[in-house]
Every structure is written in C-alpha cells, then in structure tokens.
Scaffold this motif. Sequence first.
Motif, PDB file in Angstrom:
ATOM      1  N   HIS A 140       0.830  -1.197   0.000  1.00 53.63           N
ATOM      2  CA  HIS A 140       0.000   0.000   0.000  1.00 53.63           C
ATOM      3  C   HIS A 140       0.870   1.256   0.000  1.00 53.63           C
ATOM      4  O   HIS A 140       0.603   2.226  -0.726  1.00 53.63           O
ATOM      5  CB  HIS A 140      -0.928  -0.012   1.213  1.00 53.63           C
TER       6      HIS A 140
ATOM      7  N   HIS B 168      -4.296   5.113  -8.987  1.00 55.94           N
ATOM      8  CA  HIS B 168      -5.332   5.231  -7.954  1.00 55.94           C
ATOM      9  C   HIS B 168      -6.050   3.906  -7.755  1.00 55.94           C
ATOM     10  O   HIS B 168      -6.358   3.515  -6.608  1.00 55.94           O
ATOM     11  CB  HIS B 168      -6.332   6.322  -8.331  1.00 55.94           C
ATOM     12  N   GLU B 169      -6.303   3.219  -8.857  1.00 54.15           N
ATOM     13  CA  GLU B 169      -6.946   1.914  -8.745  1.00 54.15           C
ATOM     14  C   GLU B 169      -6.059   0.933  -7.997  1.00 54.15           C
ATOM     15  O   GLU B 169      -6.524   0.171  -7.123  1.00 54.15           O
ATOM     16  CB  GLU B 169      -7.269   1.380 -10.146  1.00 54.15           C
TER      17      GLU B 169
ATOM     18  N   ARG C 147      -5.035  -0.734  -0.542  1.00 54.77           N
ATOM     19  CA  ARG C 147      -5.705  -0.310   0.692  1.00 54.77           C
ATOM     20  C   ARG C 147      -6.742  -1.341   1.122  1.00 54.77           C
ATOM     21  O   ARG C 147      -6.873  -1.677   2.298  1.00 54.77           O
ATOM     22  CB  ARG C 147      -6.349   1.049   0.487  1.00 54.77           C
ATOM     23  N   GLN C 148      -7.486  -1.842   0.125  1.00 54.13           N
ATOM     24  CA  GLN C 148      -8.484  -2.859   0.434  1.00 54.13           C
ATOM     25  C   GLN C 148      -7.823  -4.130   0.974  1.00 54.13           C
ATOM     26  O   GLN C 148      -8.324  -4.758   1.914  1.00 54.13           O
ATOM     27  CB  GLN C 148      -9.301  -3.180  -0.827  1.00 54.13           C
TER      28      GLN C 148
ATOM     29  N   ARG D 125       0.994   4.105  -2.855  1.00 55.05           N
ATOM     30  CA  ARG D 125       0.816   5.524  -2.562  1.00 55.05           C
ATOM     31  C   ARG D 125       1.996   6.326  -3.095  1.00 55.05           C
ATOM     32  O   ARG D 125       1.815   7.421  -3.653  1.00 55.05           O
ATOM     33  CB  ARG D 125       0.668   5.731  -1.054  1.00 55.05           C
TER      34      ARG D 125
ATOM     35  N   GLU E 192      -3.707   1.676  -5.858  1.00 48.99           N
ATOM     36  CA  GLU E 192      -3.651   2.104  -4.443  1.00 48.99           C
ATOM     37  C   GLU E 192      -4.910   1.666  -3.713  1.00 48.99           C
ATOM     38  O   GLU E 192      -4.849   1.195  -2.564  1.00 48.99           O
ATOM     39  CB  GLU E 192      -3.482   3.609  -4.364  1.00 48.99           C
ATOM     40  N   ASP E 193      -6.055   1.798  -4.370  1.00 51.34           N
ATOM     41  CA  ASP E 193      -7.300   1.363  -3.741  1.00 51.34           C
ATOM     42  C   ASP E 193      -7.277  -0.136  -3.480  1.00 51.34           C
ATOM     43  O   ASP E 193      -7.731  -0.615  -2.409  1.00 51.34           O
ATOM     44  CB  ASP E 193      -8.494   1.723  -4.634  1.00 51.34           C
ATOM     45  N   ARG E 194      -6.762  -0.891  -4.470  1.00 48.59           N
ATOM     46  CA  ARG E 194      -6.689  -2.345  -4.259  1.00 48.59           C
ATOM     47  C   ARG E 194      -5.749  -2.667  -3.076  1.00 48.59           C
ATOM     48  O   ARG E 194      -6.048  -3.544  -2.260  1.00 48.59           O
ATOM     49  CB  ARG E 194      -6.184  -3.024  -5.543  1.00 48.59           C
TER      50      ARG E 194
END
Length: 599
Positions: A248, A352-353, A359-360, A252, A355-357
């Motif tokens: 993550h 961003h995608e 984070r999830q 970022r 990073e979202d993955r």
Amino acid sequence: MKQAFTSAVTLLVGCSGSGKSTGFESLLYPLGLNSGKIMHAVRSCTQVRLVFRVGEMRWQATRPAVHRGGHVSFENLSDPAVGVVRRPVGRGRGGEQSASEFVMELLGIPLLGSGGGRVGLTEVERWMALRQSTIATAYLGGGSDTVRRLTGRVLLGLHDEHIEGLQQRFQEVKAAHAQAKASAAAMRAARREAGLPGPMDLEATEQLWKQEHAAAAGQAQQAQAQLSRHQQHMAGLDRQRDQARAAHQAARRHTGAVEERLRQAQRHEGRLEGRLEGLSQQASEPQHCPRCAQVLRTEGLPVDHCRVCKQKDVLHTERLAGQAARLAEAQQALASARQACGRLETELARAHEAEDRARQALWAIEQSIGDFTRSVLNPCQAAALAHEKEAAHLAGRLEQLQERIKEVGVLAALEAERDRLLEEKDQAHDMWKEAEKKLAAQLKDLVEQWSRHFATRIRAVNADVRHAHIDPETFLPHVDGLAFDEQAVAGGPQTLANVCAMLSLRDVAREVPTVRLPLFFMVDSPLSGLGGQGLDGQMAERLMEQLAHAAAVADADGTPMQIIAAVNDPLTRPLNGVREIRLDRSDRYIPAQLEAEAA
C-alpha cells in the motif's frame, strides 16, 4: 635473700608472724600457682626463684613478685643447652601452655578435664602441701569429691587414656541422645497441639493431589501448545499485514510520483499554450492604431502593405512564412504535451486503482487479524493462563503438603536417630564400665595398700586407733568407723588424718613405681590442734617422728623424700635427718628490711 633446704626434713620454727607460712607460699609461687595468699613480704621482692630437682635434672624457676600475672622463666641447670623456657602464669592466647602446665609436664602428671572437673597443678598441690588454714578442718584443703577422686586416680597412676576416651565417648553419645530425644518429643508435641494429620492421611492426600496437579498440568500444556499454534498463525498474519502495508505504501508513493509528473506535464502544457497564443497574436494584423488606438481602415489596402503606415512591406511574405512556421511548431509541441498529459492521466487513474486495491488488501488483512485476535487468540490466551494458574495453585498446595510430609520424615528420622543413639549410648556405657571394672581391681589393690600404711602411720602416733582405712571411692580417711568430717569439728584428729594419709600415700609411691605423686611434702602447722602436754604432747612428738621416719626412706630407685614443715616450737629432742631453721619476728623468713626497702 636465699634459703637452702638440704635435709630430708626441714622445720621452719618460729612464733606467729615470723613468716613461716610466707616461706611456704614463696616455695609454691615460682611454679605459677596463685592458690595461696601472696603475702606482702613476697610482693616486696623483685622476683622469687626456686631451684628444684625432678629426677636427675635440676631446674630453676623465676617469677616476678609484683603481681599474680606475668611469666615464669624455667632454666635447666643440668643441661644449659635446653635454654630458658618462658611460660605465662595463666594459659596464653591460642592455648599457649601455662607455667603450672609446664610443671605438670616435668612431673609426668597428665592434665585432665576442664572447668570444675579439671586436674591441674592447683589440684595436685593440695596433695603436696597442707596449709595451716585448713589442715585441722578440711581434708586436703577441701574441694569437691569429684575433683578429689579424679586427682587421686591420676596420682595413683590409674588414669587410663583409653578409659577416659570411652567415658568421654559415652558422655558425648549420652548428650546427643538426650538432644535427639528432646527434639523428637518437642516436634511430636507441636504436631499434636496443632492437630496435624498422621503420615497415612498425608500420603493418601498427596497421591490425590498429585493426580489433580498432573491433570491440570496436562491441560495447561495442551492449552499452551494450542496457544503456540495460534501465535504462529498470528505471526503469519502479521507478516501478511506487513507485506500489505508495504504494498500500500509503495502504491501511494507511485500515485504521488505519477501525480507529480502529471502536474509537471500540465504546467508544461500551460506554458506551450501561452507561447502559442503569443505567437498567434504576433502573427495577426493590427486592427487599431498603436498610437491613438483608433480602428485602422484597410479597405482597398493591398495585402503586402502595412496597415498603419500604408506603405508596402517588402518583407511581408518572408515574415508571414516565419510566423507560420513558428505557429506550426508551437501547435505541434502543444499537441504532444496534451498527449503526454492524457497518458499521465490514464496512468494516474490506474495508480489510484492500484492504491485502492492495496488499501483494500491491507484493510482485509487487518480485519482478519482483529477477528482472529478477538475470536481465537484472546480466548486461547485466557484459557492457557487459567490452566497455568490452576496448575500453579495445585503445585503450591502440593508443595506445602510435601513440606508437612518432610516434617513427618524429619520426625521419623529424629526418632530413628534417637533409637540409634540410645543403642550406641548403651554400648558405650557397657564398654566404659567393662574397662572400669578392670581398673577397679587395680584401684582396690592400691587403696588397700594405702590403707595398710595409713593404719600403721596413724597407730604409730595414736595407739588407741583400732581401725583405719582409706575409702576407695572418695579417698577420704576413716578412723574407727568415722569419716574425716565425722571425727571432730576441727582439731588434732583431722590434722593426724591429713598428715598420716599423705605420708602413707608416699609410702605407696615408694613401693609402686607407677604412682605419680612426687616424693615432696609440705606441711604448715602439722601439730595444729595438738597440745604440748600430756597425751597430745606425746602424739605431737610421735607425729614428728613419723615425718622424720617417712623422709628417711628412699624409693626403689633411690630417690629421697623431702619434707618441709612449719611449727611454732622447736623439737624437744633432735631427730635424725631433721634440720631446724629458727625464725622470729625480728629474723623472719623474708627479712623485714626487704619489706622496708620495698615500702
């Protein structure tokens, strides 16, 4: 001042106050004895010196007379190579031999016992010197029966180190048995008062508690093993979380980098747009006068003419071509910059995608850790702790029980030791008494011999005596069935018993080489309690004859006996081997001028 005693019997003759008793004390004082009263006449001397013979050796003892302490110097006059032997009056530090102990060694008399039962020169001196203060009242100057018995046996040569060792062993075992018996009784009484259970109950309880503790310990071990497995799984989850957190953070960082690149591309695009706009404005024809700002009229004006000055621009074509080229270049650069911004916007969207993955994924693993901790790990830890606490509680309870069992074991060991020591005490007592029986026969023979000589001596003084003997247990003289203290309150009978008992014991010493009593005898006031007239006067004369007779006979190896006595009056007739030293208050044993000079 010097006094020489060369006769078999020397009489110090003089009235009271002439220093006879002082002379006696001065003879004993250099040997390290403090048993008598040290008169002022002795203390007035710088030192007191005694020359004496032990066997073939002549010795000289010198002691300062200023106080009871200090040292005594012994010098072997027969063998100067021995050198001076210096000993303290009292036993020195670290058990250093005292002066009196050195004298005992010279005399060949062993030191025995300690405290009130000790046999040293002070005790032996009672058998060597009868003092004026006690000769008519106490046998051998008084003292306990125990010390007298022990001293008598030593002087009779009946001391046996083996028997003494057996007796000491018996006393030691007896004391150890008494202590073990008392300890066992005290422990048993304490347990009885506390109401503690017996050994059988304790053993049954121990077995039950051991089983309970083993079961609890097993459960605690299983819980700990399960907890260890869960902790290992938790460690794996932690590693996954660390990996997810790292992913993550990397995502970022990548998103931030793309955003920065996009911002730079957009700024570059903005600069290109501004340049293009500037070039476009520069290439366009002016619509207003640069001076008055009015609208320029260009109707009918040729294209190659200036709208301001209306003159023909010879460089118009060339300038148009250059402007067109610059505009085309700027437009091309702006198009490329816009394409780059588009690509970066696409890349940023993908970042961003990602990073979202990431984070999830991180949230999911943290959720898994939280769920596992709440639902599995924490309950398992609580269970393991509970099992360990229960096992520790049962272990402590069992330990306390085992301590109580140990106490029972200690009690049993004490009782076993008590029984063993009782048996050992009985064996030691039997061995000691068996050895004593053998020695008792020798004692009986010697005391019978002593009694025969005693009866002969005392009858030679008092013909009315029918029977006399020495008690084999206490060594007290008995005359006509009466013990020493029963013959009279004080006076002649006690004096006769004292003197005749010691003379007769020296008769035994001359006949029996193993008897260790020195053939030296001092008597202060041997006629105490006897009058000078009638029957008392006759007994007094016969007693002096006994002194002379006793000293006239040497022992088996030719060693002579020497007697020094102090009397108030001179002999009524001369006796063979008897020398008189006349004293009076003006011519005392220690001259008065010595005292005066000291004063």
